[in-house]
Design an enzyme around this catalytic site. Structure first.
Site: not given
Length: 720
Positions: A230-234
């Site tokens: 995942t992108d960071w915080g997605a």
């Protein structure tokens, strides 16, 4: 996958959970008892990012994480050189391994839908084919060094405004032919070991939780068995993420056990809400990635960073990335026998490595344009500098390491609601701009040659923020206009990550160059081109419109939208719009000039084998590189209902020629890329607008010679 299933059977639920979410800002948890190490990741596309503490966004602060600063992805795309793409990937991969990383988070391959996207400098092009052709060798170069490339951002990350929860509305045909095509073909051809999911939503589903994107397409239809990070915080929902094809959840916060795929997932499995087999599949893919990059294998390549060879390679890329847009009266190249030169513009002395968001790095060094000019000319030429304008950000010319006590912007990025940068100036700012402008104009009268070096910087080209307009910031347009009135032969160099409005400047400047962020050797490369030691061969990989209101987004589409954004322009992205609807542009897709001239003769098409052949001659007195671009499209086009563009790039080849040398060229065309139509038009050009040969391909016709508009092509100034 059987060998991984056997290992998974030995893992406890806690151990499996630890492997599929962050246990640090850039690492997962390993399983020590089974000798499974954590996966260690790092940004970014222009070099390996500096090290942070494991649980807070503070630089470790040691002096061992300086690295080679590579030209940006947009600069690399401007070379149109597949070999240099592989070379850049090799450098990044070797440096990532040298720094002990397992996954390097790049390259970004999102399509440049709008010139206002703050992250465009990290992306290749507005064109899917060019993006694919440059990204594939780049990824292969990275992974040669036993480190995983991470293809990002899957998918639809075409703006930064409201990126955390933006819902993208796009028709199915456009989605697949423009935006998903790049991911599918790069995955098929380059086999990246990992992919990063996007923040945004598609059809009201978060991309990292989307069954359609991650399961139906990525895993089932495309048969991708790599790791999806995942992108960071997605990630927002535990059940959706667990049942999607995503494997590792990362975020910017240090409450690692509270991530959706941590304790909440463990509880959901224990309660029977989610089947543990979903987790097993994720762990199996992580173990497969570890085998691919030879984790624990004594034959794994050790990597290296900051080597002299790397610095030479990034210089080579920088040289081919710089684009000569105009050269009236053959002002360039400049003579080295000039007595006095005044360099004006903040980008002459500004360093860009430690900016742009997650693309920021600690460069071992960065040669600015002013330094490059002085290094090349030595002490016999008087070279002075004056800023002419002043940015609001501070110029970093100290190359100092970030203070370990400084908290990085990313710590609060999930809550950060940055407004677009509209370059608003106060009355005080305007007074200061006028003062600096008048000072520069007064001084300019006393010098033989004026070189202006301005454009954008990472106040504008930056993650988590879009540009508010295409205007040059800091009243540069007024400054450049005044300089051209005082010294019409002023050489204008613009640096940045995406196009700026050139309606006035482009018309009045006689010599105009554009350079993307060109890495640690960018200043040296620019100096070599300005003074003729290197012949420019860069070509723009995106259209430069006259003004923002000319863009397809302004005409048909929507940007930045609110909770959702509608891609109403459909497939008419970039040149597909300008070319089809005959919209005048400042410089067309693929444009780039040279200090020499080329002639193109005897082109013909072997229709049975789909091979284009012909001859290219360098008729000038300098070695140069010619770029042939092949486009294809139906003879009937331009209907907004049917949404068929006039031309689409299907092949290109860059050819190096000595003075007076002629080379035969043979270009293989791929049948799958040729538009399915009863009647086709094939084009060969030096840009999408500058067509050298074209042929109406009627099925059954025996006349395949490309004679219709054969002509000599002189690389002079293009009139628009």
């Amino acid at each position: 996958m059987n060998e991984w299933k056997n290992i998974v059977k030995e893992l406890t639920l806690d151990e499996k959970i630890g492997m599929i979410h962050g246990d640090g800002l850039f690492r997962t948890k390993g399983v020590e008892r089974l000798s499974i190490p954590p996966l260690i990741m790092s940004d970014g596309p222009m070099g390996v990012r500096n090290d942070f503490k494991n649980d807070e966004w503070k630089a470790v602060g040691q002096n061992d994480d300086y690295v080679t600063y590579l030209p940006s992805i947009s600069a690399l795309a401007s070379t149109w050189n597949r070999e240099l793409a592989y070379t850049s990937g090799e450098v990044l991969g070797e440096e990532a391994r040298g720094r002990g990383k397992d996954v390097i988070l790049g390259p970004g391959v999102n399509i440049k839908r709008t010139p206002l996207c703050g992250r465009n400098f990290e992306y290749f092009s507005e064109d899917p084919y060019l993006t694919i052709e440059m990204a594939v060798p780049f990824i292969k170069g990275v992974q040669k060094h036993d480190v995983a490339a991470c293809l990002k951002h899957f998918a639809l990350n075409n703006q930064e405004t409201n990126r955390m929860n933006l819902n993208v509305v796009v028709d199915e045909k456009t989605l697949h032919s423009i935006y998903l095509r790049v991911f599918q073909e790069i995955i098929e051809q380059a086999k990246p070991y990992s992919v990063m999911g996007s923040y945004s939503k598609l059809y009201d589903e978060f991309c990292c939780e989307s069954d359609y994107l991650t399961n139906q397409l990525l895993r089932s239809k495309w048969q991708y068995d790599g790791v999806l990070i995942t992108d960071w915080g997605a990630v927002h929902n535990t059940k959706e993420a667990a049942e999607a094809g995503v494997d590792i959840e990362m975020s910017v916060t240090s409450n690692f056990d509270d991530y959706c795929m941590a304790n909440p997932l463990k509880k959901a499995i224990q309660s029977g809400e989610i089947e543990e087999v979903e987790i097993d599949k994720k762990v199996e893919r992580i173990l497969l990635l570890m085998k691919r990059i030879k984790v624990g294998d004594p034959t794994r390549k050790p990597g290296a960073y900051n080597t002299p060879a790397h610095r030479e390679k990034v210089l080579e890329v920088a040289r081919e990335s710089i684009i000569l847009l105009k050269n009236e009266e053959k002002i360039l190249p400049l003579s080295k026998n000039i007595k006095s030169i005044l360099v004006i513009g903040e980008n002459a002395v500004r360093q860009h490595a430690n900016g742009g968001g997650s693309a920021e790095i600690n460069a071992l060094y960065e040669i600015t344009p002013l330094m490059g000019i002085k290094m090349l000319l030595g002490g016999n030429v008087k070279v002075d500098y004056i800023p002419g304008y002043e940015s609001k950000g501070q110029i970093d010319d100290s190359n100092s390491h970030p203070d370990a006590s400084d908290l990085n912007w990313q710590a609060d990025s999930l809550n950060n609601k940055r407004e677009t940068n509209n370059n608003a100036m106060t009355e005080s700012d305007r007074e200061r701009a006028k003062e600096l402008r008048e000072e520069a104009l007064a001084k300019a009268k006393n010098y033989d040659t004026i070189i202006y070096i301005g454009g954008l910087n990472h106040d504008f080209d930056v993650e988590n923020q879009d540009r508010g307009s295409m205007k040059l910031p800091y009243e540069q347009e007024e400054l450049i206009g005044a300089l051209l009135r005082v010294k019409p032969e002023t050489v204008v160099v613009l640096c940045g990550g995406s196009p700026v409005e050139l309606e006035a400047i482009g018309e009045n400047a006689k010599a105009l160059l554009f350079m993307y962020y060109a890495g640690m050797e960018g200043g040296r490369a620019l100096a070599e081109i300005l003074f003729g030691e290197v012949n420019p061969s860069g070509h723009i990989a995106e259209t430069f419109p006259m003004k923002y209101t000319d863009t397809p987004i302004a005409e048909f589409g929507e940007f930045p939208g609110g909770e959702s954004v509608s891609y109403q322009e459909g497939p008419f992205v970039g040149y597909r719009y300008y070319d089809t609807f005959q919209q005048t542009v400042a410089f067309p897709f693929g444009h780039g000039l040279s200090y020499t001239e080329f002639e193109y003769t005897d082109f013909e098409l072997d229709r049975e084998n789909l091979v284009l052949s012909g001859s290219v001659t360098n008729s000038g007195d300098r070695e140069g590189k010619a770029l042939l671009q092949v486009y294809c499209g139906p003879t009937q086009y331009g209907n907004m209902v049917e949404r068929i563009p006039k031309k689409e790039l299907i092949q290109f080849e860059k050819i190096t020629l000595l003075p007076k040398e002629t080379k035969a060229v043979s270009i293989q065309l791929e049948p799958r890329l040729i538009h399915a139509s009863k009647e086709l038009q094939l084009y060969v050009g030096t840009s999408v607008n500058d067509i050298i040969f074209s042929q109406n391909m009627i099925p059954g016709s025996k006349d395949h010679a490309f004679h219709a508009c054969m002509k000599k092509h002189e690389f002079g100034t293009r009139k628009t």
